[in-house]
Design an enzyme around this catalytic site. Structure first.
Site, PDB file in Angstrom:
ATOM      1  N   ASP A  59      -2.978  -4.076  -1.512  1.00 60.23           N
ATOM      2  CA  ASP A  59      -3.136  -2.888  -2.366  1.00 60.23           C
ATOM      3  C   ASP A  59      -1.791  -2.185  -2.478  1.00 60.23           C
ATOM      4  O   ASP A  59      -1.204  -1.796  -1.479  1.00 60.23           O
ATOM      5  CB  ASP A  59      -4.182  -1.935  -1.778  1.00 60.23           C
ATOM      6  CG  ASP A  59      -4.683  -0.933  -2.809  1.00 60.23           C
ATOM      7  OD1 ASP A  59      -3.837  -0.248  -3.428  1.00 60.23           O
ATOM      8  OD2 ASP A  59      -5.904  -0.842  -3.006  1.00 60.23           O
ATOM      9  N   SER A  84      -6.943   1.449  -8.329  1.00 60.99           N
ATOM     10  CA  SER A  84      -7.476   0.284  -7.612  1.00 60.99           C
ATOM     11  C   SER A  84      -8.876  -0.101  -8.085  1.00 60.99           C
ATOM     12  O   SER A  84      -9.274  -1.256  -7.946  1.00 60.99           O
ATOM     13  CB  SER A  84      -7.512   0.548  -6.105  1.00 60.99           C
ATOM     14  OG  SER A  84      -6.211   0.647  -5.593  1.00 60.99           O
ATOM     15  N   ASP A 107      -0.511   0.429   0.028  1.00 64.64           N
ATOM     16  CA  ASP A 107      -0.594   1.489  -0.977  1.00 64.64           C
ATOM     17  C   ASP A 107      -0.288   2.876  -0.408  1.00 64.64           C
ATOM     18  O   ASP A 107       0.405   3.680  -1.047  1.00 64.64           O
ATOM     19  CB  ASP A 107      -2.016   1.462  -1.557  1.00 64.64           C
ATOM     20  CG  ASP A 107      -2.213   2.409  -2.713  1.00 64.64           C
ATOM     21  OD1 ASP A 107      -1.436   2.337  -3.679  1.00 64.64           O
ATOM     22  OD2 ASP A 107      -3.163   3.219  -2.657  1.00 64.64           O
ATOM     23  N   HIS A 115       2.446   5.564  -1.685  1.00 69.79           N
ATOM     24  CA  HIS A 115       2.113   6.933  -2.116  1.00 69.79           C
ATOM     25  C   HIS A 115       2.917   7.971  -1.328  1.00 69.79           C
ATOM     26  O   HIS A 115       3.343   8.981  -1.871  1.00 69.79           O
ATOM     27  CB  HIS A 115       0.623   7.222  -1.916  1.00 69.79           C
ATOM     28  CG  HIS A 115      -0.261   6.635  -2.965  1.00 69.79           C
ATOM     29  ND1 HIS A 115      -0.214   7.035  -4.285  1.00 69.79           N
ATOM     30  CD2 HIS A 115      -1.216   5.687  -2.909  1.00 69.79           C
ATOM     31  CE1 HIS A 115      -1.109   6.348  -4.979  1.00 69.79           C
ATOM     32  NE2 HIS A 115      -1.728   5.520  -4.173  1.00 69.79           N
ATOM     33  N   ASP A 163      -3.056  -5.420  -6.526  1.00 68.11           N
ATOM     34  CA  ASP A 163      -3.871  -4.870  -7.622  1.00 68.11           C
ATOM     35  C   ASP A 163      -2.985  -4.058  -8.570  1.00 68.11           C
ATOM     36  O   ASP A 163      -3.241  -3.942  -9.752  1.00 68.11           O
ATOM     37  CB  ASP A 163      -5.048  -4.046  -7.086  1.00 68.11           C
ATOM     38  CG  ASP A 163      -4.636  -2.970  -6.086  1.00 68.11           C
ATOM     39  OD1 ASP A 163      -3.445  -2.908  -5.693  1.00 68.11           O
ATOM     40  OD2 ASP A 163      -5.518  -2.173  -5.705  1.00 68.11           O
ATOM     41  N   HIS A 164      -1.920  -3.494  -8.009  1.00 68.39           N
ATOM     42  CA  HIS A 164      -0.901  -2.757  -8.759  1.00 68.39           C
ATOM     43  C   HIS A 164       0.201  -2.497  -7.751  1.00 68.39           C
ATOM     44  O   HIS A 164      -0.019  -2.656  -6.546  1.00 68.39           O
ATOM     45  CB  HIS A 164      -1.448  -1.416  -9.286  1.00 68.39           C
ATOM     46  CG  HIS A 164      -2.090  -0.607  -8.201  1.00 68.39           C
ATOM     47  ND1 HIS A 164      -1.346   0.046  -7.228  1.00 68.39           N
ATOM     48  CD2 HIS A 164      -3.392  -0.410  -7.874  1.00 68.39           C
ATOM     49  CE1 HIS A 164      -2.177   0.625  -6.377  1.00 68.39           C
ATOM     50  NE2 HIS A 164      -3.426   0.361  -6.725  1.00 68.39           N
TER      51      HIS A 164
HETATM   52 ZN   LIG Z   1      -3.104   3.961  -4.607  1.00 68.45          ZN
END
Ligand SMILES: [Zn+2]
Length: 385
Positions: free
Chosen positions: A69, A110, A281, A285, A323-324
């Site tokens: 993620d 997500s 992820d 962030h 996912d990104h």
């Molecule tokens: Zn995120």
């Protein structure tokens, strides 16, 4: 002479830095803020990577779909430098590129990205395995179960977060956490590990969903040790109240859970397992290079054990992607020999760059090319037989 003095000063400086990094880690149980400088990271404990031979046969019995993620090529490249120029990901033979935009946004979340990967349908950000007009669409895990295979997920977030949710539930918004949990409990999932007891037995609606799975014959456990002791599936393992702890604090929960998943899921008809490195992820962030790297290492170590298992099995396709990407990270400088990087971040959100797809095992060549995230899902689905 002057040169020697400068080198000596630099050496001393990096020794102090390395020492303070260790000390900082030890002072707090929480890894996220333990690094003095968010844009720099030096690897202190590089790990050995595996070297595996890709099987020759063409039969796909099992599929292991591993999702980092927030993991883009920038995070992978940085991790490769930090581990001294090697990752388990280096074993992959066939590589593609997938585009990640959702039905309503160039930059996906997500839920929409997961829906695309799990079902082959683009949807609006926030939606869980439904099209934008709220029609439920079948996930790869559900497809596998329909074909008589076992299905599972092992993650480091709460098991009802977006990426695991899209494989075992359908709802208009990822915020419907308690609904997602009930659907997961009734989905037929054979192995489920991660965090999130809060959403199972400390709920606003007063229900205890752990009792639902126990009544269905699941083993229900709340520690890694108890999970390791489980001899037969199905099993639900919720090893924290919300997310699992960051990589440095949770130890080897992810690779250990995945080893157990492989042991329990393996059967004559095959299985589909989704593994998520959920907290890569979070590092993005938070714009923390250190946290991002530690999460990638945990994920890549898990990739290593999956590849070793799959090499022995011979009929397992392994796909790794994200996912990104998150954080808009740029690798600005560093040194492979010194295992250090300096990066910057351009956002505290996600970004819209296309992602690498790594494929290994029977039919891995099907994943070469440039395609949509939905097409990646379609290509995997075509191999669930
Ligand atoms: Zn995120």
């Amino acid at each position: 002479m002057k040169r020697t003095l400068i080198s000596a000063t630099l050496l001393l400086g990096s020794a102090i830095m390395a020492f303070s990094q260790v000390a900082d880690r030890d002072r707090s149980k929480y890894a996220v803020n333990n690094f003095a400088e968010d844009d720099k990271y030096t690897m202190l404990n590089p790990y050995e990577t595996v070297s595996v031979q890709e099987p020759k046969g063409k039969k796909v019995k099992n599929i292991i779909f591993m999702i980092g993620d927030g993991m883009g090529l920038e995070q992978i490249s940085a991790a490769w430098v930090c581990n001294g120029g090697k990752l388990n990901l280096d074993n992959f033979t066939n590589v593609g590129i997938q585009r990640t935009y959702s039905a309503n946004k160039l930059v996906t979340d997500s839920a929409a990205a997961g829906t695309a990967l799990a079902t082959g349908h683009k949807t609006d950000n926030g939606m869980i395995s439904m099209t934008p007009d709220t029609v439920a669409v079948k996930s790869l895990a559900e497809e596998a179960m329909e074909k008589g295979k076992r299905a599972g997920a092992a993650v480091t977030c709460r098991v009802n977060d977006a990426t695991p949710a899209v494989f075992f539930s359908h709802t208009a918004t990822r915020k419907n956490q308690e609904d997602i949990v009930e659907q997961m409990a009734n989905s037929g999932v054979y192995f489920l590990s991660g965090g999130g007891t809060k959403f199972w037995r400390d709920r606003e609606d007063g229900k205890d969903i752990t009792e639902v799975v126990k009544a269905k014959g699941y083993s229900y456990v709340e520690t890694k040790e108890d999970l390791m002791a489980v001899q037969n599936g199905p099993v639900v393992a919720l090893m924290d109240s919300y997310e699992l702890k960051p990589s440095l604090d949770r130890g080897d929960i992810l690779p250990a859970s995945v080893s157990k998943a492989l042991e329990l899921l393996d059967n004559r008809k095959g299985f589909f397992l989704m593994v998520e490195g959920s907290m890569i992820d979070d590092g993005g962030h938070d714009n923390k290079a250190g946290h991002t790297m530690e999460e990638i290492f945990d994920f890549d170590k898990t990739v290593g054990l999956v590849l070793e298992w799959a090499a022995k099995d011979g009929e397992t396709l392994v796909i790794v992607t994200g996912d990104h990407a998150t954080g808009g990270m740029t690798l600005l400088s560093g040194d492979i020999g010194d295992k250090r990087i300096r990066v910057n971040f351009s956002t505290t959100g996600h970004n819209g760059i296309a992602l690498p797809v790594f494929a290994w095992g029977p039919h891995s060549e099907d994943f070469v090319g440039i395609y949509e995230n939905t097409e990646l899902s379609d290509r995997i689905r075509a191999l669930i037989r």
